[in-house]
Design a protein around this motif. Sequence first.
Motif, PDB file in Angstrom:
ATOM      1  N   GLY A 137     -12.232 -22.713  -1.621  1.00  0.00           N
ATOM      2  CA  GLY A 137     -12.849 -22.007  -0.498  1.00  0.00           C
ATOM      3  C   GLY A 137     -13.991 -22.743   0.174  1.00  0.00           C
ATOM      4  O   GLY A 137     -14.646 -22.180   1.046  1.00  0.00           O
ATOM      5  N   THR A 138     -14.242 -24.003  -0.233  1.00  0.00           N
ATOM      6  CA  THR A 138     -15.339 -24.773   0.358  1.00  0.00           C
ATOM      7  C   THR A 138     -14.792 -25.799   1.336  1.00  0.00           C
ATOM      8  O   THR A 138     -13.908 -26.574   0.987  1.00  0.00           O
ATOM      9  N   ARG A 139     -15.339 -25.805   2.547  1.00  0.00           N
ATOM     10  CA  ARG A 139     -14.899 -26.798   3.530  1.00  0.00           C
ATOM     11  C   ARG A 139     -15.678 -28.101   3.377  1.00  0.00           C
ATOM     12  O   ARG A 139     -15.106 -29.177   3.407  1.00  0.00           O
ATOM     13  N   ASN A 140     -17.000 -28.056   3.212  1.00  0.00           N
ATOM     14  CA  ASN A 140     -17.810 -29.275   3.271  1.00  0.00           C
ATOM     15  C   ASN A 140     -18.651 -29.554   2.028  1.00  0.00           C
ATOM     16  O   ASN A 140     -18.612 -30.638   1.481  1.00  0.00           O
ATOM     17  N   LEU A 141     -19.481 -28.597   1.640  1.00  0.00           N
ATOM     18  CA  LEU A 141     -20.459 -28.891   0.583  1.00  0.00           C
ATOM     19  C   LEU A 141     -20.426 -27.785  -0.460  1.00  0.00           C
ATOM     20  O   LEU A 141     -20.589 -26.609  -0.140  1.00  0.00           O
ATOM     21  N   LEU A 142     -20.212 -28.200  -1.705  1.00  0.00           N
ATOM     22  CA  LEU A 142     -20.186 -27.256  -2.826  1.00  0.00           C
ATOM     23  C   LEU A 142     -21.417 -27.506  -3.698  1.00  0.00           C
ATOM     24  O   LEU A 142     -21.590 -28.606  -4.229  1.00  0.00           O
ATOM     25  N   CYS A 143     -22.256 -26.481  -3.821  1.00  0.00           N
ATOM     26  CA  CYS A 143     -23.502 -26.585  -4.593  1.00  0.00           C
ATOM     27  C   CYS A 143     -23.292 -25.797  -5.890  1.00  0.00           C
ATOM     28  O   CYS A 143     -22.958 -24.617  -5.842  1.00  0.00           O
ATOM     29  N   VAL A 144     -23.487 -26.449  -7.031  1.00  0.00           N
ATOM     30  CA  VAL A 144     -23.153 -25.813  -8.308  1.00  0.00           C
ATOM     31  C   VAL A 144     -24.310 -25.942  -9.285  1.00  0.00           C
ATOM     32  O   VAL A 144     -24.851 -27.034  -9.481  1.00  0.00           O
ATOM     33  N   THR A 145     -24.656 -24.824  -9.908  1.00  0.00           N
ATOM     34  CA  THR A 145     -25.639 -24.824 -10.994  1.00  0.00           C
ATOM     35  C   THR A 145     -24.923 -24.479 -12.289  1.00  0.00           C
ATOM     36  O   THR A 145     -24.077 -23.582 -12.316  1.00  0.00           O
ATOM     37  N   ALA A 146     -25.256 -25.173 -13.368  1.00  0.00           N
ATOM     38  CA  ALA A 146     -24.772 -24.814 -14.703  1.00  0.00           C
ATOM     39  C   ALA A 146     -25.965 -24.643 -15.621  1.00  0.00           C
ATOM     40  O   ALA A 146     -26.818 -25.529 -15.697  1.00  0.00           O
ATOM     41  N   THR A 147     -26.044 -23.495 -16.287  1.00  0.00           N
ATOM     42  CA  THR A 147     -27.172 -23.262 -17.198  1.00  0.00           C
ATOM     43  C   THR A 147     -26.743 -23.378 -18.662  1.00  0.00           C
ATOM     44  O   THR A 147     -27.573 -23.229 -19.553  1.00  0.00           O
ATOM     45  N   ALA A 209     -28.322 -27.877 -14.959  1.00  0.00           N
ATOM     46  CA  ALA A 209     -27.890 -29.035 -14.179  1.00  0.00           C
ATOM     47  C   ALA A 209     -27.451 -28.523 -12.816  1.00  0.00           C
ATOM     48  O   ALA A 209     -26.896 -27.425 -12.691  1.00  0.00           O
ATOM     49  N   ARG A 210     -27.713 -29.302 -11.789  1.00  0.00           N
ATOM     50  CA  ARG A 210     -27.395 -28.893 -10.425  1.00  0.00           C
ATOM     51  C   ARG A 210     -26.756 -30.077  -9.710  1.00  0.00           C
ATOM     52  O   ARG A 210     -27.269 -31.198  -9.785  1.00  0.00           O
ATOM     53  N   THR A 211     -25.645 -29.833  -9.020  1.00  0.00           N
ATOM     54  CA  THR A 211     -25.035 -30.911  -8.251  1.00  0.00           C
ATOM     55  C   THR A 211     -24.544 -30.402  -6.905  1.00  0.00           C
ATOM     56  O   THR A 211     -24.168 -29.229  -6.775  1.00  0.00           O
ATOM     57  N   TYR A 212     -24.599 -31.275  -5.920  1.00  0.00           N
ATOM     58  CA  TYR A 212     -24.140 -30.992  -4.557  1.00  0.00           C
ATOM     59  C   TYR A 212     -22.977 -31.939  -4.280  1.00  0.00           C
ATOM     60  O   TYR A 212     -23.168 -33.157  -4.208  1.00  0.00           O
ATOM     61  N   LEU A 213     -21.781 -31.363  -4.164  1.00  0.00           N
ATOM     62  CA  LEU A 213     -20.574 -32.171  -4.004  1.00  0.00           C
ATOM     63  C   LEU A 213     -20.060 -32.052  -2.574  1.00  0.00           C
ATOM     64  O   LEU A 213     -19.818 -30.936  -2.081  1.00  0.00           O
ATOM     65  N   GLU A 214     -19.889 -33.196  -1.936  1.00  0.00           N
ATOM     66  CA  GLU A 214     -19.282 -33.188  -0.604  1.00  0.00           C
ATOM     67  C   GLU A 214     -17.769 -33.247  -0.777  1.00  0.00           C
ATOM     68  O   GLU A 214     -17.261 -34.127  -1.481  1.00  0.00           O
ATOM     69  N   LEU A 215     -17.064 -32.312  -0.150  1.00  0.00           N
ATOM     70  CA  LEU A 215     -15.614 -32.212  -0.319  1.00  0.00           C
ATOM     71  C   LEU A 215     -14.895 -32.742   0.913  1.00  0.00           C
ATOM     72  O   LEU A 215     -15.349 -32.571   2.042  1.00  0.00           O
ATOM     73  N   GLU A 216     -13.744 -33.362   0.656  1.00  0.00           N
ATOM     74  CA  GLU A 216     -12.877 -33.810   1.751  1.00  0.00           C
ATOM     75  C   GLU A 216     -11.442 -33.518   1.350  1.00  0.00           C
ATOM     76  O   GLU A 216     -11.019 -33.901   0.249  1.00  0.00           O
ATOM     77  N   ALA A 217     -10.711 -32.847   2.231  1.00  0.00           N
ATOM     78  CA  ALA A 217      -9.301 -32.540   1.942  1.00  0.00           C
ATOM     79  C   ALA A 217      -8.461 -33.767   2.265  1.00  0.00           C
ATOM     80  O   ALA A 217      -8.050 -33.981   3.402  1.00  0.00           O
TER      81      ALA A 217
END
Length: 371
Positions: A137-147, A209-217
């Motif tokens: 469901g993400t077009r451009n940027l997926l921001c994820v936190t893991a605790t 931990a936190r990461t910002y992933l840029e997605l490309e189809a």
Amino acid sequence: MEVTEGGVTVEVEGARDGASEGRADEVFYNPEMELNRDITVATLRAYADREPRAETYLDAMAASGVRATRAAAEGWDVTAADVDDDAVALAGRNLAPYDGEAVQRDANALLHEGFFDVVDVDPYGSPMPFADAAVAGTRNLLCVTATDTAPLCGAHFESGVRRYDTLPRNTEYHPEMGLRVLIGALVRRAASRDKAAVPICSHVSRHYARTYLELEANATEATATLDSLGFVHHCEDCLERDHEFGRLPDAPESCPYCGSNRVLTAGPIWLGAVADAEFAGRVAGEVTDDMGEAKRARTLLDTVADELDTPTHYDQHRLCKQWSRPAVGMDVFVDALREAGFDASHAHYSGTAFKTDATVAEMREATAGLA
Ligand SMILES: [Zn+2]
């Protein structure tokens, strides 16, 4: 009660009495996460320049909607989703002055129905139960936190294996191991949907931990991202470690440096850069003084931007203990490595963490005159 973060005032509920464990406590306002939210806002500002078409932002576990409201105040078209009706009512009131709505929806269902340009997944514990829907469901940027740092770094080995489909190993660089386990798992989930996921900014702070992933189809690019996965072979005796890219590990039977048979292999994990240095620098530049954690955020992001791209870091105190030598200041230590001709940088994972292309033996020699 009301709190003000980054110049935005929101109504929140604090932790409920008697709810010391689990999601009930996390539904509402967590002041510990202000640094995370400050960096999110700075990242959204930098990302708006990088991808001007990005307009919509989903906070998939919005709780009281603090992060969502701050994003809305930045001009994003915001959706704040949560399964808890009290949380949705609160988030709705907080978003009312802005362009945004709060919806009572399960994140997985919502993310399988449509697209958002930027999606934030910040659950209690592991994000992996939401990973498929998030990459869908993400077009451009997926921001994820893991605790769930203990499974991520191998301290809770079996749950780490189950959640992240890898072998995490407990080493003295455990925060980085955890981040690379997380990124590796998310990159593989994205690739399974023919999407390339590339981390453009990441950090590990005290409990997450936190990461910002840029997605490309793009299936070809998705295949290419898998080339940045691989394995780390770590010697528990001399602390030397090597890494290798690829799908099949060729683990050494004994340490090539000291001959010990106590060599751990971790992986597959992400071995590539955890941040785009230029973008991380831009994010640092977007931190503003109205943010409560501005100082920490700038220091952290500047360090991330300057970090070497090696897959593991070292801890000066651990090495000095190994060498029966007193530790020295980090700047002095890092400068000594550079003067000896090696690449070296601080690393954001701790105050005594650093990265270098020198081997342990080379480090020992290069810094021998310091103590
Ligand atoms: Zn060894």
